[in-house]
Design an enzyme around this catalytic site. Structure first.
Site, PDB file in Angstrom:
ATOM      1  N   GLU A 200       5.379  81.717 -65.969  1.00 38.21           N
ATOM      2  CA  GLU A 200       5.709  82.575 -67.126  1.00 38.21           C
ATOM      3  C   GLU A 200       4.519  82.948 -68.007  1.00 38.21           C
ATOM      4  O   GLU A 200       4.242  82.286 -69.008  1.00 38.21           O
ATOM      5  CB  GLU A 200       6.798  81.926 -67.986  1.00 38.21           C
ATOM      6  CG  GLU A 200       8.082  81.663 -67.214  1.00 38.21           C
ATOM      7  CD  GLU A 200       9.248  81.287 -68.113  1.00 38.21           C
ATOM      8  OE1 GLU A 200       9.037  81.116 -69.316  1.00 38.21           O
ATOM      9  OE2 GLU A 200      10.363  81.180 -67.579  1.00 38.21           O
ATOM     10  N   GLU A 388      13.833  79.518 -61.662  1.00 42.88           N
ATOM     11  CA  GLU A 388      14.574  78.908 -62.766  1.00 42.88           C
ATOM     12  C   GLU A 388      15.790  79.774 -63.063  1.00 42.88           C
ATOM     13  O   GLU A 388      15.700  81.000 -63.036  1.00 42.88           O
ATOM     14  CB  GLU A 388      13.733  78.817 -64.058  1.00 42.88           C
ATOM     15  CG  GLU A 388      12.647  77.782 -64.023  1.00 42.88           C
ATOM     16  CD  GLU A 388      11.879  77.687 -65.351  1.00 42.88           C
ATOM     17  OE1 GLU A 388      12.438  78.041 -66.401  1.00 42.88           O
ATOM     18  OE2 GLU A 388      10.716  77.261 -65.306  1.00 42.88           O
TER      19      GLU A 388
END
Ligand code: FCB
Length: 482
Positions: A200, A388
């Site tokens: 991320e 995720e």
């Protein structure tokens, strides 16, 4: 089916934690053998897993030569995190990793995605490696392999060694990251087949250096932030090359990115096209740059004089070919076609839009389908993983040790239903890693937001499977969602 499932939950969750959970296999087998009508089956060999990250679960921040990361410094700075909470102890997985592997085993997962704390392996970020740091991960890998669970390793999940001068403001950090990535993959790729460079981009660039919400908590002007973003994608590209140079051949390399996912407001040709355009432009500094090896004209125009300074050769490195793309998927943005030069507009969210326990976590299960579809249609990656997906919920543990997180089950079931649509349409989706195996340190939210399949009592470190753990085990055993 629903009745049977509910009855079984009532019965098995009355027992205590993992032991009772592990023994509750009979109904599972019965369900797995039932006729398949109504079940949405996933492809054979689909990888079912869970995700965690070092600073969120390990604790033991001063052990075996580990030095501080920016998250240690930040969380110990008054006023930065919820009630000043830190990851000093977290889930104590540094010591309890065997117990955690048991939880994974009970779920039946075939993959576990976890991250390596850079500052355990290179306490100063660069220079001399610390053998004791890597030993810990060797032990975790031993334990996983003994249980037939494949390790999927993230090399950077935000815990940047504090000792690196200037942090991500410095291009030297990108080089240091590549050295660390090459070193670790060289040591582990005999037993680890999948590496994610970075987790991320937005969260350790914009949130860390622009809004200051995350470590190191700076609020810098746009030109500097854009340079930091550039150093981050450059670090990724350099690491890809370093891993290819040091790891066993055949090692699979990708990243885990929370690309902004644009969902067409209506599924017609025009809106789908708008979502595609938004995906490229909305992710221009990160995923687009990585998958195209260039910044879009739109990004460079929008940033103007603040655009990143790019050295010759950088973009080629940034665009180094990948074996797969990992997507962390939580929440949608709705997009509609319009007549503006960009060709799309992102809709405002109504006050009534439903969300989970974290204020940012709006619920729109079709997000996971569009994540896969937009990225596949634009960039055609060989393989995709959901690295995720999951949610926070206001979990309550009863006196007899049950956590009836029906809201989390609702969230997960609906997301998997939409992921199944992507698989059934032939998109190359290879696996799903649920966030998270257990409640853990949720960054600036401290321990106030629970994302786990297992409830953690942070005083005693007791792990208790929630209803959602039972449900996920069922999904895995059937390779299907109901
Ligand atoms: C993601 C992070 C992960 C966790 C979840 C809830 O953005 O990668 O560490 O905090 O959100």
């Amino acid at each position: 089916m629903e009745n049977l499932t509910r009855r079984r939950f009532g019965k098995t969750l009355a027992g205590t934690a993992a032991a009772a959970f592990a023994s509750a296999s009979l109904p599972r087998i019965a369900l797995a053998q039932m006729a398949t009508a109504g079940l949405l089956r996933f492809p054979p060999d689909f990888v079912w897993g869970c995700s965690t990250a070092a600073y969120q679960v390990e604790g033991a921040v001063n052990e075996d030569g580990r030095k501080p990361s920016v998250w240690d410094t930040f969380s110990h700075t008054p006023g930065k995190t919820f009630q000043g909470e830190t990851g000093d102890v977290a889930d104590d997985s540094y010591h309890l990793y065997k117990e955690d592997v048991k939880l994974l085993k009970n779920l039946g997962v075939t993959g576990y995605r976890f991250s390596i704390a850079w500052a355990r392996v290179f306490p100063d970020g660069t220079g001399q490696p610390n053998p004791k740091g890597l030993d810990y991960y060797q032990r975790v890998i031993d334990e996983l392999l003994r249980n037939n669970i494949a390790p999927y390793i993230t090399l950077f999940h935000w815990d940047l060694p504090q000792a690196l001068p200037g942090g991500w403001q410095s291009r030297d950090t990108s080089k240091a990251f590549a050295e660390y990535a090459g070193y670790v993959s060289g040591k582990l790729s005999d037993r680890v087949n999948h590496f994610f460079t970075i987790n991320e981009f937005l969260c350790f660039t914009d949130l860390s250096y622009k809004t200051g919400k995350f470590a190191p908590g700076l609020k810098l002007p746009d030109d500097q932030v854009n340079q930091i973003r550039h150093n981050a994608v450059l670090a990724h590209g350099m690491a890809v090359q370093a891993i290819r140079a040091h790891a066993k051949s055949g090692t699979q390399i990708g990243l885990a990115e929370n690309a902004t996912v644009y969902v067409p407001v209506i599924e017609d040709r025009e809106q789908i096209e708008a979502a595609r355009r938004a995906t490229r432009e909305g992710n221009a500094p990160f995923l687009t740059a990585v998958l195209e090896g260039k910044y879009t004209d739109g990004y460079l125009e929008r940033e103007g004089a603040n655009a990143p300074k790019v050295e010759p050769g950088d973009m080629k490195i940034i665009g180094s070919p990948l074996d797969f793309v990992g997507l962390n998927v939580y929440t949608p943005e709705y997009v509609r076609a319009d007549a503006s030069p960009a060709g799309y507009v992102v809709e405002k969210r109504q006050a009534s839009f439903p969300r989970m326990a974290s204020d940012w976590l709006y619920i729109g299960p079709e997000v996971i389908y569009w994540a896969v579809r937009n990225v596949s249609d634009i960039w055609k990656p060989h393989a995709l993983y959901i690295t995720e997906n999951g949610c926070s919920a206001d979990d309550v543990i009863t006196a007899d040790g049950r956590v009836e997180d029906t809201d989390r089950v609702m969230y997960l079931r609906n997301h998997l239903t939409h992921l199944h649509r992507a698989a059934s349409e032939g998109y190359p989706i290879k696996g799903y890693f649920l966030w998270s195996l257990l409640d853990n340190y949720e960054w600036a939210d401290g321990y106030s937001k629970r994302f786990g399949l297992h409830y953690v009592d942070f005083k005693t470190q007791t792990r208790t499977p929630k209803l959602s753990a039972q449900w996920y085990r069922e999904v895995i055993s059937r390779n299907a969602v109901e």
